[in-house]
Design an enzyme around this catalytic site. Structure first.
Site, PDB file in Angstrom:
ATOM      1  N   SER A   1       0.845  -1.196   0.000  1.00 30.65           N
ATOM      2  CA  SER A   1       0.000   0.000   0.000  1.00 30.65           C
ATOM      3  C   SER A   1       0.882   1.248   0.000  1.00 30.65           C
ATOM      4  O   SER A   1       2.112   1.144   0.069  1.00 30.65           O
ATOM      5  CB  SER A   1      -0.938  -0.010   1.209  1.00 30.65           C
ATOM      6  OG  SER A   1      -0.180  -0.067   2.374  1.00 30.65           O
ATOM      7  N   SER A   2       0.263   2.419  -0.051  1.00 26.05           N
ATOM      8  CA  SER A   2       0.977   3.706  -0.104  1.00 26.05           C
ATOM      9  C   SER A   2       1.930   3.789  -1.292  1.00 26.05           C
ATOM     10  O   SER A   2       3.034   4.319  -1.201  1.00 26.05           O
ATOM     11  CB  SER A   2       1.773   3.972   1.188  1.00 26.05           C
ATOM     12  OG  SER A   2       0.955   3.872   2.295  1.00 26.05           O
TER      13      SER A   2
ATOM     14  N   GLY B   1       1.304   5.335  -4.059  1.00 32.10           N
ATOM     15  CA  GLY B   1       1.157   6.555  -4.841  1.00 32.10           C
ATOM     16  C   GLY B   1       0.228   6.349  -6.031  1.00 32.10           C
ATOM     17  O   GLY B   1       0.320   7.069  -7.037  1.00 32.10           O
ATOM     18  N   LYS B   2      -0.669   5.358  -5.915  1.00 30.33           N
ATOM     19  CA  LYS B   2      -1.648   5.129  -6.992  1.00 30.33           C
ATOM     20  C   LYS B   2      -2.485   6.370  -7.259  1.00 30.33           C
ATOM     21  O   LYS B   2      -2.801   6.690  -8.397  1.00 30.33           O
ATOM     22  CB  LYS B   2      -2.654   4.056  -6.511  1.00 30.33           C
ATOM     23  CG  LYS B   2      -2.461   2.710  -7.084  1.00 30.33           C
ATOM     24  CD  LYS B   2      -3.606   1.796  -6.633  1.00 30.33           C
ATOM     25  CE  LYS B   2      -3.747   1.715  -5.176  1.00 30.33           C
ATOM     26  NZ  LYS B   2      -4.803   1.557  -4.412  1.00 30.33           N
TER      27      LYS B   2
ATOM     28  N   ILE C   1      -8.875  -9.274   0.952  1.00 31.06           N
ATOM     29  CA  ILE C   1     -10.198  -9.844   0.676  1.00 31.06           C
ATOM     30  C   ILE C   1     -11.252  -8.754   0.511  1.00 31.06           C
ATOM     31  O   ILE C   1     -12.202  -8.910  -0.224  1.00 31.06           O
ATOM     32  CB  ILE C   1     -10.671 -10.879   1.731  1.00 31.06           C
ATOM     33  CG1 ILE C   1     -10.589 -10.299   3.133  1.00 31.06           C
ATOM     34  CG2 ILE C   1      -9.934 -12.191   1.619  1.00 31.06           C
ATOM     35  CD1 ILE C   1     -11.333 -11.145   4.147  1.00 31.06           C
TER      36      ILE C   1
ATOM     37  N   CYS D   1      -9.941  26.986  11.022  1.00 30.99           N
ATOM     38  CA  CYS D   1     -11.010  26.310  11.757  1.00 30.99           C
ATOM     39  C   CYS D   1     -10.734  26.323  13.264  1.00 30.99           C
ATOM     40  O   CYS D   1     -10.850  27.372  13.880  1.00 30.99           O
ATOM     41  CB  CYS D   1     -11.227  24.906  11.191  1.00 30.99           C
ATOM     42  SG  CYS D   1     -12.918  24.357  11.459  1.00 30.99           S
TER      43      CYS D   1
ATOM     44  N   GLN E   1     -10.763  29.485  15.982  1.00 29.52           N
ATOM     45  CA  GLN E   1     -11.445  29.488  17.278  1.00 29.52           C
ATOM     46  C   GLN E   1     -10.438  29.781  18.400  1.00 29.52           C
ATOM     47  O   GLN E   1     -10.723  30.569  19.315  1.00 29.52           O
ATOM     48  CB  GLN E   1     -12.133  28.133  17.487  1.00 29.52           C
ATOM     49  CG  GLN E   1     -13.207  27.863  16.415  1.00 29.52           C
ATOM     50  CD  GLN E   1     -13.748  26.434  16.440  1.00 29.52           C
ATOM     51  OE1 GLN E   1     -13.210  25.565  17.112  1.00 29.52           O
ATOM     52  NE2 GLN E   1     -14.823  26.192  15.682  1.00 29.52           N
TER      53      GLN E   1
ATOM     54  N   HIS F   1     -11.983  25.948   5.655  1.00 35.07           N
ATOM     55  CA  HIS F   1     -10.701  25.310   5.319  1.00 35.07           C
ATOM     56  C   HIS F   1     -10.244  25.773   3.937  1.00 35.07           C
ATOM     57  O   HIS F   1     -10.563  25.132   2.935  1.00 35.07           O
ATOM     58  CB  HIS F   1     -10.853  23.779   5.329  1.00 35.07           C
ATOM     59  CG  HIS F   1     -11.014  23.208   6.692  1.00 35.07           C
ATOM     60  ND1 HIS F   1      -9.952  22.763   7.450  1.00 35.07           N
ATOM     61  CD2 HIS F   1     -12.119  23.035   7.450  1.00 35.07           C
ATOM     62  CE1 HIS F   1     -10.398  22.333   8.618  1.00 35.07           C
ATOM     63  NE2 HIS F   1     -11.708  22.479   8.649  1.00 35.07           N
TER      64      HIS F   1
ATOM     65  N   GLU G   1      -7.491  25.495   2.547  1.00 36.71           N
ATOM     66  CA  GLU G   1      -6.587  24.541   1.885  1.00 36.71           C
ATOM     67  C   GLU G   1      -7.337  23.605   0.940  1.00 36.71           C
ATOM     68  O   GLU G   1      -6.772  23.071  -0.011  1.00 36.71           O
ATOM     69  CB  GLU G   1      -5.799  23.731   2.931  1.00 36.71           C
ATOM     70  CG  GLU G   1      -6.578  22.673   3.717  1.00 36.71           C
ATOM     71  CD  GLU G   1      -7.336  23.212   4.933  1.00 36.71           C
ATOM     72  OE1 GLU G   1      -7.580  24.442   4.985  1.00 36.71           O
ATOM     73  OE2 GLU G   1      -7.696  22.407   5.815  1.00 36.71           O
TER      74      GLU G   1
HETATM   75  N1  GLN Z   1     -13.378  21.056  16.632  1.00 33.70           N
HETATM   76  C1  GLN Z   1     -13.791  22.299  16.092  1.00 33.70           C
HETATM   77  C2  GLN Z   1     -15.251  22.295  15.693  1.00 33.70           C
HETATM   78  O1  GLN Z   1     -15.847  21.258  15.582  1.00 33.70           O
HETATM   79  C3  GLN Z   1     -12.944  22.661  14.903  1.00 33.70           C
HETATM   80  C4  GLN Z   1     -13.099  21.728  13.749  1.00 33.70           C
HETATM   81  C5  GLN Z   1     -11.989  21.835  12.747  1.00 33.70           C
HETATM   82  O2  GLN Z   1     -10.951  22.438  13.022  1.00 33.70           O
HETATM   83  N2  GLN Z   1     -12.164  21.255  11.585  1.00 33.70           N
HETATM   84  O3  GLN Z   1     -15.824  23.331  15.478  1.00 33.70           O
END
Ligand code: GLN
Length: 532
Positions: A14-15, A17-18, A148, A375, A379, A499, A501
């Site tokens: 596994s791993s 890079g498929k 399997i 995220c 916070q 997010h 990213e």
């Molecule tokens: N745990 C936090 C929330 O549920 C932040 C979640 C996260 O960083 N993806 O709001």
């Protein structure tokens, strides 16, 4: 044109890079003018990746339509430069729950419901649904031949191929180990994995080997002969230090033309200029920017794969090299952070490592280090600001569910009894407030970015934080939720509830990451000048 399918299986280990090989091929064919879809079949029983630990299985990738998917979907999107849907991620859990739901609603009335044919039929249905409207679908099968769990997928694939030999193509990716003592590459494990594939009724059309050094002519011949593929269809994917080189390395071996000849695909003879420009920029960058990702899942590099890739995309735009280090927040030493030009505190769940993240954020804020909070990172940036700048006594409700003063609290519609697929997921609107840093960065007043969280900022505290200099620069207009904060005293201190990213692509880096690296670069160059 009838839609065609390229299947990708993996052998030996596994791993391999498929996912990168599939993504690279997807990109080559997209450049050739074809309309591409990609999917991954994962043989586990989880309905989606959402409940899996990032340390065990790598990052959970979230699609724009709110699917919690395998991280390979992220590779597909980044290479293709195209958003995919949650249907790109298929698990055995989904297959079984679809079949069982159908059974309960009388869909198989009178029949005994069985793995064969009902599970295979459901797999075939899902694959064919993903082909609709596209010229070419890539189907990657997770796991290794011999497991399997993957047998139902392989059986379904064998049926699809048998039904239509000309319109389906199968690539088997296999590892060819290097025996250091003799300096030889050993092809036997590849031969055995192809034998296993053949015992399931599948004959590969192409073998892509994963190897440290190049195969010799005689090794290529051996693989071709024992695996029953043409010699020119033994393709090598030799280790490289930058995965984005792989599409063009495969192209050099005429992979796209060979597949196109078999499947009768029309190619527009692209010169892949965008890809070669990217590689050129990567190869010519000299200034190195050091980026620290301070999080709690640092044991496995794949846990933050979209974050590291987004940094790389934005480094290309800024024409710099990056050195990215994952630093465990559980035992942080601020002294060790002093070397970094940019700091990211990414998303996360639960209480371990929280103090280290808070210390990191405080350090970045007080020392004007280019900083992006994502995220949980947003916070905690709010908690740092509220406690250390505004002298408030506040808490995160995830860390203390009974808190009387939660500045980050559970969203109204969240139910902690049901944890699978119930977070705020996928794209939501974010209105950018005029004259803020982010409005300039995104050059828009309304954006959409992907989310995955249960908690949100408690608006009750907005005024006091604003009075102390924090700017709330992005708001979800439908629910009045804080999406972005920025601290204008610093060159770049931005934290977001979403997010960023996840939407970053190789040739379309996310604007926030571009700006993070840009500000780090500027500061580094200034420092260099001052020291000169
Ligand atoms: N745990 C936090 C929330 O549920 C932040 C979640 C996260 O960083 N993806 O709001």
């Amino acid at each position: 044109m009838q839609g065609k399918i390229i299947f990708i299986t993996g052998g030996v280990l596994s791993s391999l890079g498929k996912g990168i090989i599939a993504s690279s091929l997807g990109r080559l064919f997209k450049d050739q003018g074809l309309n591409i879809n990609m999917m991954k079949c994962d043989p586990y029983l989880n309905v989606d990746s959402g409940t899996m630990s990032p340390i065990e299985h790598g990052e959970v990738f979230v699609t724009a339509d709110g699917g919690e998917t395998d991280l390979d979907i992220g590779h597909y999107e980044r290479f293709l430069g195209q958003n995919l849907s949650k249907s790109s991620s298929l698990t055995t859990g989904t297959i079984y729950s679809n079949v069982l739901n159908k059974e309960r609603s009388g869909g198989y009335l009178g029949k005994t419901v069985q793995v064969f044919p009902h599970i295979m039929d459901e797999i075939k249905l899902q694959i064919k649904n993903n082909l609709k409207g596209y010229d070419l679908l890539f189907v990657e099968v997770g796991g290794t031949i011999g497991d399997i769990e993957s047998i139902p997928y392989l059986e379904a694939i064998s049926q699809i191929i048998a039904e239509d030999l000309e319109n389906n193509f199968l690539i088997h990716a296999a590892y060819v180990p290097l025996l250091r003592a003799t300096g030889e590459l050993k092809t036997k494990p590849t031969q055995h994995s192809v034998k296993q594939l053949m015992s399931l009724g599948i004959k590969p059309n192409m073998i892509v080997t994963r190897n440290e050094i190049a195969l010799s002519e005689s090794e290529i011949n051996k693989i071709a002969m024992f695996c029953s593929v043409k010699k020119e269809n033994v393709i090598q994917s030799i280790d490289v230090d930058n995965i984005y080189q792989i599409p063009l390395l495969l192209k050099k071996q005429k992979v796209d033309q060979k597949i196109a000849d078999f499947l009768s695909l029309d190619l527009k003879h692209s010169d892949h200029l965008e890809l070669s420009n990217v590689i050129d920029k990567i190869n010519h960058a000299t200034l190195e920017i050091k980026v620290a990702i301070v999080g709690k899942y640092t044991q496995l590099a794949d846990a933050y794969i979209s974050v590291t890739e987004a940094i790389k995309h934005s480094a290309i735009v800024n024409q710099v090299k990056t050195k990215i280090d994952l630093i465990p927040s559980q035992n942080i030493s601020i002294e060790n952070l002093k070397d970094y030009d940019a700091i990211i505190v990414p998303g996360g769940f639960g209480e371990s490592g929280i103090d280290g993240k808070l210390e990191t954020i405080k350090y970045a804020r007080e020392n004007n280090i280019s900083f992006l909070g994502i995220c949980l990172g947003m916070q905690l940036s709010i908690i740092d600001f509220a406690t250390n700048v505004c002298n408030l006594k506040v808490e995160h409700q995830e860390l203390n569910p009974k808190s009387k003063n939660p500045i980050i609290h559970l969203m109204e519609d969240q139910d902690l009894e049901k944890l699978g697929g119930t977070q705020r997921l996928g794209n939501y609107n974010c209105q950018l407030i005029e004259n803020t840093k982010v409005a300039k960065i995104y050059q828009s007043n309304l954006i959409q970015e992907r989310h995955r969280h249960r908690y949100e900022f408690n608006n009750k505290y907005k005024e006091v934080l604003e009075n102390n200099g924090l700017v709330f620069s992005g708001i979800n207009p439908e629910l009045d939720l804080v999406e972005i904060i920025e601290y204008p005293k610093n060159d770049f201190f931005v934290a977001v509830q979403y997010h960023p990213e996840l939407s970053s692509k190789l040739t379309q880096a996310n604007p926030l990451f571009i700006e993070l690296i840009k500000s780090a670069k500027k500061r580094k160059l200034n420092k260099k000048e001052n020291n000169a």
